[in-house]
Design a protein around this motif. Structure first.
Motif, PDB file in Angstrom:
ATOM      1  N   VAL A  10      65.340   1.168 -21.975  1.00  0.00           N
ATOM      2  CA  VAL A  10      64.202   0.266 -22.097  1.00  0.00           C
ATOM      3  C   VAL A  10      64.174  -0.386 -23.488  1.00  0.00           C
ATOM      4  CG1 VAL A  10      62.494   1.978 -22.800  1.00  0.00           C
ATOM      5  CG2 VAL A  10      61.777   0.018 -21.494  1.00  0.00           C
ATOM      6  N   LEU A  11      64.653   0.326 -24.511  1.00  0.00           N
ATOM      7  CA  LEU A  11      64.713  -0.274 -25.854  1.00  0.00           C
ATOM      8  C   LEU A  11      65.719  -1.408 -25.894  1.00  0.00           C
ATOM      9  CD1 LEU A  11      64.492   2.767 -28.265  1.00  0.00           C
ATOM     10  CD2 LEU A  11      63.025   0.782 -28.295  1.00  0.00           C
ATOM     11  N   GLY A  43      60.814   7.649 -17.402  1.00  0.00           N
ATOM     12  CA  GLY A  43      60.853   8.231 -18.745  1.00  0.00           C
ATOM     13  C   GLY A  43      59.893   9.389 -18.886  1.00  0.00           C
ATOM     14  N   ILE A  53      61.360  12.391 -17.087  1.00  0.00           N
ATOM     15  CA  ILE A  53      62.456  13.027 -17.834  1.00  0.00           C
ATOM     16  C   ILE A  53      61.918  13.818 -19.020  1.00  0.00           C
ATOM     17  CG2 ILE A  53      64.470  12.567 -19.268  1.00  0.00           C
ATOM     18  CD1 ILE A  53      65.135  12.118 -16.479  1.00  0.00           C
ATOM     19  N   LEU A  54      60.965  13.220 -19.745  1.00  0.00           N
ATOM     20  CA  LEU A  54      60.434  13.913 -20.916  1.00  0.00           C
ATOM     21  C   LEU A  54      59.693  15.179 -20.513  1.00  0.00           C
ATOM     22  CD1 LEU A  54      59.261  10.888 -23.035  1.00  0.00           C
ATOM     23  CD2 LEU A  54      61.126  12.428 -23.535  1.00  0.00           C
ATOM     24  N   ARG A  84      57.228  23.134 -31.289  1.00  0.00           N
ATOM     25  CA  ARG A  84      58.074  21.999 -31.683  1.00  0.00           C
ATOM     26  C   ARG A  84      58.426  21.145 -30.474  1.00  0.00           C
ATOM     27  NH1 ARG A  84      63.141  21.032 -34.792  1.00  0.00           N
ATOM     28  NH2 ARG A  84      63.636  18.962 -34.020  1.00  0.00           N
ATOM     29  N   GLN A  89      64.753  -4.945 -24.930  1.00  0.00           N
ATOM     30  CA  GLN A  89      63.808  -5.716 -25.718  1.00  0.00           C
ATOM     31  C   GLN A  89      64.466  -6.874 -26.442  1.00  0.00           C
ATOM     32  OE1 GLN A  89      60.575  -4.805 -25.273  1.00  0.00           O
ATOM     33  NE2 GLN A  89      61.713  -3.466 -23.915  1.00  0.00           N
ATOM     34  N   ILE A 136      65.512  11.004 -29.575  1.00  0.00           N
ATOM     35  CA  ILE A 136      64.734   9.776 -29.792  1.00  0.00           C
ATOM     36  C   ILE A 136      65.252   9.046 -31.019  1.00  0.00           C
ATOM     37  CG2 ILE A 136      62.466   8.856 -30.326  1.00  0.00           C
ATOM     38  CD1 ILE A 136      62.588   9.688 -27.564  1.00  0.00           C
ATOM     39  N   VAL A 156      56.829   6.639 -28.691  1.00  0.00           N
ATOM     40  CA  VAL A 156      57.869   5.604 -28.713  1.00  0.00           C
ATOM     41  C   VAL A 156      57.983   4.928 -27.356  1.00  0.00           C
ATOM     42  CG1 VAL A 156      60.344   5.234 -28.967  1.00  0.00           C
ATOM     43  CG2 VAL A 156      59.171   6.720 -30.555  1.00  0.00           C
ATOM     44  N   LEU A 157      58.017   5.735 -26.292  1.00  0.00           N
ATOM     45  CA  LEU A 157      58.183   5.180 -24.944  1.00  0.00           C
ATOM     46  C   LEU A 157      57.063   4.207 -24.618  1.00  0.00           C
ATOM     47  CD1 LEU A 157      59.533   5.181 -22.105  1.00  0.00           C
ATOM     48  CD2 LEU A 157      58.042   7.086 -21.541  1.00  0.00           C
ATOM     49  N   TYR A 184      71.895  18.067 -21.130  1.00  0.00           N
ATOM     50  CA  TYR A 184      71.024  17.400 -20.161  1.00  0.00           C
ATOM     51  C   TYR A 184      69.866  16.708 -20.882  1.00  0.00           C
ATOM     52  CZ  TYR A 184      67.483  16.706 -16.626  1.00  0.00           C
ATOM     53  OH  TYR A 184      66.527  16.145 -15.841  1.00  0.00           O
ATOM     54  N   ILE A 185      69.201  17.456 -21.756  1.00  0.00           N
ATOM     55  CA  ILE A 185      68.045  16.894 -22.461  1.00  0.00           C
ATOM     56  C   ILE A 185      68.478  15.701 -23.304  1.00  0.00           C
ATOM     57  CG2 ILE A 185      66.405  17.352 -24.322  1.00  0.00           C
ATOM     58  CD1 ILE A 185      66.020  20.077 -23.245  1.00  0.00           C
ATOM     59  N   ILE A 230      67.340   6.951 -20.813  1.00  0.00           N
ATOM     60  CA  ILE A 230      66.199   6.206 -20.280  1.00  0.00           C
ATOM     61  C   ILE A 230      65.449   5.461 -21.375  1.00  0.00           C
ATOM     62  CG2 ILE A 230      64.452   8.046 -20.323  1.00  0.00           C
ATOM     63  CD1 ILE A 230      65.176   5.646 -17.465  1.00  0.00           C
ATOM     64  N   ILE A 231      65.267   6.117 -22.539  1.00  0.00           N
ATOM     65  CA  ILE A 231      64.540   5.420 -23.601  1.00  0.00           C
ATOM     66  C   ILE A 231      65.442   4.354 -24.221  1.00  0.00           C
ATOM     67  CG2 ILE A 231      63.165   5.744 -25.679  1.00  0.00           C
ATOM     68  CD1 ILE A 231      61.912   7.561 -24.026  1.00  0.00           C
ATOM     69  N   VAL A 260      60.384  16.975 -17.864  1.00  0.00           N
ATOM     70  CA  VAL A 260      61.411  17.951 -17.485  1.00  0.00           C
ATOM     71  C   VAL A 260      61.991  18.604 -18.732  1.00  0.00           C
ATOM     72  CG1 VAL A 260      63.697  18.171 -16.478  1.00  0.00           C
ATOM     73  CG2 VAL A 260      61.982  16.854 -15.309  1.00  0.00           C
ATOM     74  N   CYS A 261      62.250  17.778 -19.778  1.00  0.00           N
ATOM     75  CA  CYS A 261      62.783  18.328 -21.023  1.00  0.00           C
ATOM     76  C   CYS A 261      61.814  19.334 -21.624  1.00  0.00           C
ATOM     77  CB  CYS A 261      63.049  17.214 -22.037  1.00  0.00           C
ATOM     78  SG  CYS A 261      64.317  16.088 -21.530  1.00  0.00           S
ATOM     79  N   PHE A 294      55.855  12.771 -29.652  1.00  0.00           N
ATOM     80  CA  PHE A 294      56.543  11.716 -30.404  1.00  0.00           C
ATOM     81  C   PHE A 294      57.314  10.803 -29.460  1.00  0.00           C
ATOM     82  CE2 PHE A 294      58.640   9.517 -33.602  1.00  0.00           C
ATOM     83  CZ  PHE A 294      60.010   9.665 -33.533  1.00  0.00           C
ATOM     84  N   ALA A 295      58.041  11.434 -28.534  1.00  0.00           N
ATOM     85  CA  ALA A 295      58.838  10.648 -27.591  1.00  0.00           C
ATOM     86  C   ALA A 295      57.942   9.755 -26.742  1.00  0.00           C
ATOM     87  CB  ALA A 295      59.663  11.569 -26.712  1.00  0.00           C
ATOM     88  N   ASP A 313      57.663  17.215 -30.146  1.00  0.00           N
ATOM     89  CA  ASP A 313      58.698  16.232 -29.811  1.00  0.00           C
ATOM     90  C   ASP A 313      58.295  15.414 -28.603  1.00  0.00           C
ATOM     91  OD1 ASP A 313      61.601  18.330 -30.581  1.00  0.00           O
ATOM     92  OD2 ASP A 313      60.269  17.128 -31.843  1.00  0.00           O
ATOM     93  N   GLN A 345      62.375  23.341 -22.275  1.00  0.00           N
ATOM     94  CA  GLN A 345      62.321  23.920 -23.610  1.00  0.00           C
ATOM     95  C   GLN A 345      61.268  24.996 -23.757  1.00  0.00           C
ATOM     96  OE1 GLN A 345      62.036  20.355 -25.974  1.00  0.00           O
ATOM     97  NE2 GLN A 345      64.197  20.496 -26.518  1.00  0.00           N
ATOM     98  N   VAL A 377      57.187   0.847 -26.522  1.00  0.00           N
ATOM     99  CA  VAL A 377      58.185  -0.071 -25.977  1.00  0.00           C
ATOM    100  C   VAL A 377      57.728  -0.640 -24.640  1.00  0.00           C
ATOM    101  CG1 VAL A 377      60.557  -0.317 -25.263  1.00  0.00           C
ATOM    102  CG2 VAL A 377      60.007   1.200 -27.110  1.00  0.00           C
ATOM    103  N   VAL A 378      57.144   0.228 -23.813  1.00  0.00           N
ATOM    104  CA  VAL A 378      56.707  -0.231 -22.487  1.00  0.00           C
ATOM    105  C   VAL A 378      55.632  -1.299 -22.638  1.00  0.00           C
ATOM    106  CG1 VAL A 378      55.319   0.538 -20.531  1.00  0.00           C
ATOM    107  CG2 VAL A 378      57.383   1.753 -21.120  1.00  0.00           C
ATOM    108  N   VAL A 400      64.465  16.989 -28.459  1.00  0.00           N
ATOM    109  CA  VAL A 400      64.108  15.638 -28.049  1.00  0.00           C
ATOM    110  C   VAL A 400      63.935  14.731 -29.269  1.00  0.00           C
ATOM    111  CG1 VAL A 400      62.296  14.300 -26.913  1.00  0.00           C
ATOM    112  CG2 VAL A 400      63.087  16.408 -25.908  1.00  0.00           C
ATOM    113  N   PHE A 401      63.570  15.327 -30.385  1.00  0.00           N
ATOM    114  CA  PHE A 401      63.355  14.545 -31.603  1.00  0.00           C
ATOM    115  C   PHE A 401      64.630  13.833 -32.020  1.00  0.00           C
ATOM    116  CE2 PHE A 401      61.747  13.306 -35.570  1.00  0.00           C
ATOM    117  CZ  PHE A 401      62.663  13.642 -36.553  1.00  0.00           C
ATOM    118  N   VAL A 412      64.336  25.387 -31.572  1.00  0.00           N
ATOM    119  CA  VAL A 412      63.222  24.620 -31.013  1.00  0.00           C
ATOM    120  C   VAL A 412      62.195  25.572 -30.441  1.00  0.00           C
ATOM    121  CG1 VAL A 412      62.612  22.810 -29.400  1.00  0.00           C
ATOM    122  CG2 VAL A 412      64.854  22.794 -30.438  1.00  0.00           C
TER     123      VAL A 412
END
Lengths: 113, 678
Positions: free
Chosen positions: B238-239, A65, A68-69, A92, B242, B185, A103-104, B226-227, B234-235, A71-72, A99-100, A96, A76, A107-108, B181-182, A88
């Motif tokens: 994993v979510l 994760g 990937i984030l 921004r 749960q 998510i 969350v990741l 892609y993004i 992936i997120i 890379v994103c 923020f991502a 993002d 951007q 959860v982990v 990405v916002f 974007v």
């Protein structure tokens, strides 16, 4: 054949070091670090076994994760891609990204058991 | 750029209030009870959650169901519905608005259907324009296909799942459009809510990868796709793990493999694109071949590894092989009548909308086209899946109507490219077409209100019938019987019945049951089926081994109710035969000519089995009508064959007013063994 592959790769590396801006190189270094961490975790899992499976999964998915984030983020903030992302801005994109990651990691941490 | 105008807000509020009004009006006929079979269980679990707390609910082991096995509720249920209701109840009580949990449960579905309306509006607005969005919201507010699951009192997973589905799709389309990405998510979090709510989340996790794959094939790959997909996958992965019920399925079962495959493919494709931008053609080709060789090797090794460890088992169609799944009426293929009944004119305008979308294709419209095609296929396979077809039909019909109205109502001169003098439409044609469309919409609205008031608004616990003079006659036998059980039996009594009634007995009578609607254990259900189909002595053996105290059956012969246990009896036999083929044979219960008859010509095995005896005990003395002989079964339209029934091991405990529910007590063993001599 192998000669040409080596020459291709060396030319690619040379072009990479000269033409990519420094910002992107930092992100790429971070990507390499994440990749190595993920590979190490996978190797450990192969050697020692999958118990407890949820901990392995959460660690591995955390690596994937983050990769990937990152890379994103790299896509951007790359100025060559500006036409794709009109709404974007780089700031921004970074917000993002944070923020991502929040969350990741929440959860982990719940999944790691 | 796209802001909510005041008019749009008014329209949305209107559609939400129309929906609520229709559904709450229907509550006037019946008191606030929670309908139908599975809903009792959801209500009971929510009650458990609010009384005992969240962790107690997650770790709940229910020993009053599936006696003697018990059921691990926390690990076998989708908690979204209960947690949502519990959370709303908690927040309201925190603000000192005291509502009982039952009221929250009853009104949850209409509130969420309003939210579904809003998310459909948002989704259609992203796909087409604001006008189509409003039309779609109005359609989904009243369409019968969705109303069946969202009336006040229907407390089932689909009520919140359809909202989660539409909202997830809206967020997905938004993230593909912006590449941010916002939004991705947000889509993951909505997907997590959907996974917690319904097993239908598998539809999302297969449709979105399919969309990405088709975009790749159409050479519409872009960095935004892609993004959006990489982050979502992936997120979201994993979510989704749960939820205890889902567990490790997303990386083990074949239903989730498509998503993983597309993820890997997308990474490889994006990396190759990156290289292609930087290298010349020659250099790219050499690297490409090396890469393909490596990839083929990796795929080969992983396939060998996976088959060796046997982690990936492709599921064959369960419907053909397992009689329990085949016996549920909602799993039968859909008839054309159901399509029309549930969707009316939308089913005709839906292909038109699909054609408009395909003609003006872009990334989002590929998605809705795939959604439409897959939903149509699934709706044709099972009646139950009509529900997944309904939202997309509403959206595409709205697109069709929007295009028509725009073409025929808009002012030609104000357009960007006004048409030439002779190709302009005359005012006559415009008004005729507009009138026709409006008439269609009005007929649709009338149909929806009629369907809602007649077909989908009666709780199946309370039956209503109409007398000769047109007045309504309410049959409250079920509740009468359950409350008798609740007040006149021991608290730890165990009740045996067919699995359809398990949740109701557990919920309304509060007694331990043997099998219920969860149907997770086929052998246990087969045991109950065997007991119902055997003669009394063999059945008594089984009942003693399972500690049964009471047996409950439904009998419709007095009032002509066709959903009773004798009509379901053949399924009991089939399921029992699946597990005990030597003791039970389906052919024994038919006459030599192959008919299923309950009168004198019926097979002796049928006339002596436990279910027959319990249904018709003392029915032979009852004469309903002076025209028919005593013992005339109104449902089967036959005079029963075995009128003089004597029960040896059971005694009649309770029969409800219209003989709908009959309860028998299982006698204990005799004090002295009668057959012993001395």
């Amino acid at each position: 054949m192998s000669n040409s592959v080596i020459s291709v790769i060396s030319r690619f590396l040379e072009e990479y070091t000269t033409s990519t801006p420094n910002k992107l190189k930092v992100v790429d270094a971070y990507l390499l670090y994440i990749l190595l961490t993920g590979a190490l975790q996978f190797l450990y899992c192969l050697l020692v076994g999958t118990f407890p499976f949820n901990s392995f999964l959460s660690g591995f998915i955390s690596c994937v994760g983050s990769f990937i984030l990152a890379v994103c983020l790299r896509i951007q903030i790359n100025p060559q891609n500006k036409s794709d992302f009109l709404s974007v801005s780089p700031e921004r994109a970074f917000a993002d990204f944070l923020f991502a990651h929040t969350v990741l990691h929440l959860v982990v941490m719940n999944f790691i058991g | 750029l796209t802001k909510f105008g005041t008019e749009e807000k008014k329209m949305l509020k209107l559609s939400w209030s129309i929906k609520l009004n229709i559904q709450v009006l229907l509550l006037q006929f019946y008191s606030k009870i929670v309908f139908c079979f599975p809903f009792r269980f959801n209500y009971r679990s929510t009650h458990h959650l609010t009384s005992n707390g969240f962790y107690e609910f997650l770790n709940w082991f229910d020993e009053r169901a599936w006696y003697p096995l018990g059921r691990i509720v926390g690990g076998t249920v989708y908690p979204g519905l209960m947690v949502t209701a519990g959370l709303i109840h908690y927040v309201l009580n925190l603000l000192h608005i005291t509502v009982h949990i039952r009221d929250v449960c009853v009104f949850l579905a209409p509130v969420f259907s309003g939210l579904t309306s809003i998310s459909t509006f948002l989704l259609t607005r992203e796909l087409w324009n604001q006008g189509a969005g409003l039309l779609a919201a109005c359609f989904i507010a009243i369409v019968p296909g969705y109303i069946s699951r969202s009336v006040a009192g229907s407390f089932d997973n689909e009520g919140i799942a359809i909202f989660a589905l539409q909202f997830t799709y809206y967020l997905w389309v938004k993230s593909v459009k912006t590449g941010s990405v916002f939004w991705a998510i947000g889509c993951c979090l909505s997907y997590f809510y959907m996974v917690s709510a319904w097993g239908g989340y598998v539809f999302i996790i297969n449709l979105i990868p399919l969309h990405v794959f088709v975009l790749l094939l159409m050479q519409r790959f872009s960095r935004r796709v892609y993004i959006a997909y990489s982050t979502f996958y992936i997120i979201g992965l994993v979510l989704s793990m749960q939820i205890p019920f889902v567990g490790f399925q997303p990386i083990r079962t074949s239903e989730h493999m498509a998503a993983a495959g597309v993820f890997v493919l997308l990474q490889v494709y994006a990396f190759l694109q990156y290289l292609k931008d930087r290298l010349t053609r020659q250099e790219f080709q050499t690297l490409f071949f090396l890469g393909v060789a490596l990839a083929a090797g990796v795929v080969f090794l992983s396939v060998i590894y996976l088959t060796y460890t046997g982690t990936n088992k492709l599921k064959c169609y369960a419907k053909i092989h397992i009689p329990i799944i085949a016996s549920v009426s909602e799993h039968q293929p859909t008839t054309w009548v159901s399509f029309f009944f549930d969707l009316h004119i939308l089913v005709c305008t839906f292909p038109a909308g699909l054609w408009f979308c395909i003609k003006n294709i872009n990334d989002e419209r590929v998605f809705v086209a795939l959604y439409a095609i897959s939903a149509v296929y699934f709706a044709g396979v099972m009646v139950r899946l009509m529900l997944t077809l309904t939202p997309v039909v509403c959206m595409l019909s709205a697109v069709a109507f929007s295009c028509v109205f725009e073409h025929y109502l808009g002012d030609d001169m104000k357009r960007q490219s006004p048409p030439a003098e002779d190709s302009r439409l005359g005012p006559n044609i415009k008004s005729i077409v507009t009138m026709l469309m409006l008439m269609l919409l009005m007929m649709f609205a009338v149909h929806c209100t009629w369907v809602t008031s007649n077909a989908y608004s009666s709780p199946s616990v309370v039956l209503a019938s109409y007398n000769h003079d047109g007045s309504r006659n309410i049959l409250d036998d079920f509740r009468e019987a359950y409350y008798w059980l609740r007040q006149n039996t021991d608290e730890h009594a165990r009740v045996m019945s067919w699995w359809d009634y398990g949740y109701q007995i557990a919920g309304m009578a509060n007694r331990t049951t043997l099998v219920d609607n969860n149907t997770w254990n086929n052998s246990h259900i087969a045991l109950v089926g065997k007991a119902m189909s055997s003669n009394e002595t063999a059945a008594y053996e089984i009942m003693r081994s399972l500690d049964v105290d009471y047996v409950l059956i439904i009998f419709g012969g007095v009032i002509g109710y066709s959903g009773d246990d004798i009509n379901k009896f053949l399924w009991m036999v089939r399921i029992a035969e699946g597990e005990h083929p030597r003791d039970i044979r389906e052919s024994d219960y038919f006459t030599p000519q192959g008919e299923f008859r309950v009168d004198k010509a019926g097979s002796p095995t049928l006339l002596n089995c436990l279910m027959y005896k319990m249904s018709y005990y003392r029915f032979g003395e009852m004469q309903l009508d002076f025209r028919t002989p005593p013992g005339f079964d109104r449902t089967r339209n036959a005079e029963i064959g075995n009128k003089d029934i004597k029960l040896k091991h059971l005694e009649e405990a309770f029969t409800s007013e219209h003989w709908l529910v009959r309860i028998y007590k299982v006698k204990k063993l005799e004090n002295r063994d009668r057959t012993s001599s001395l």
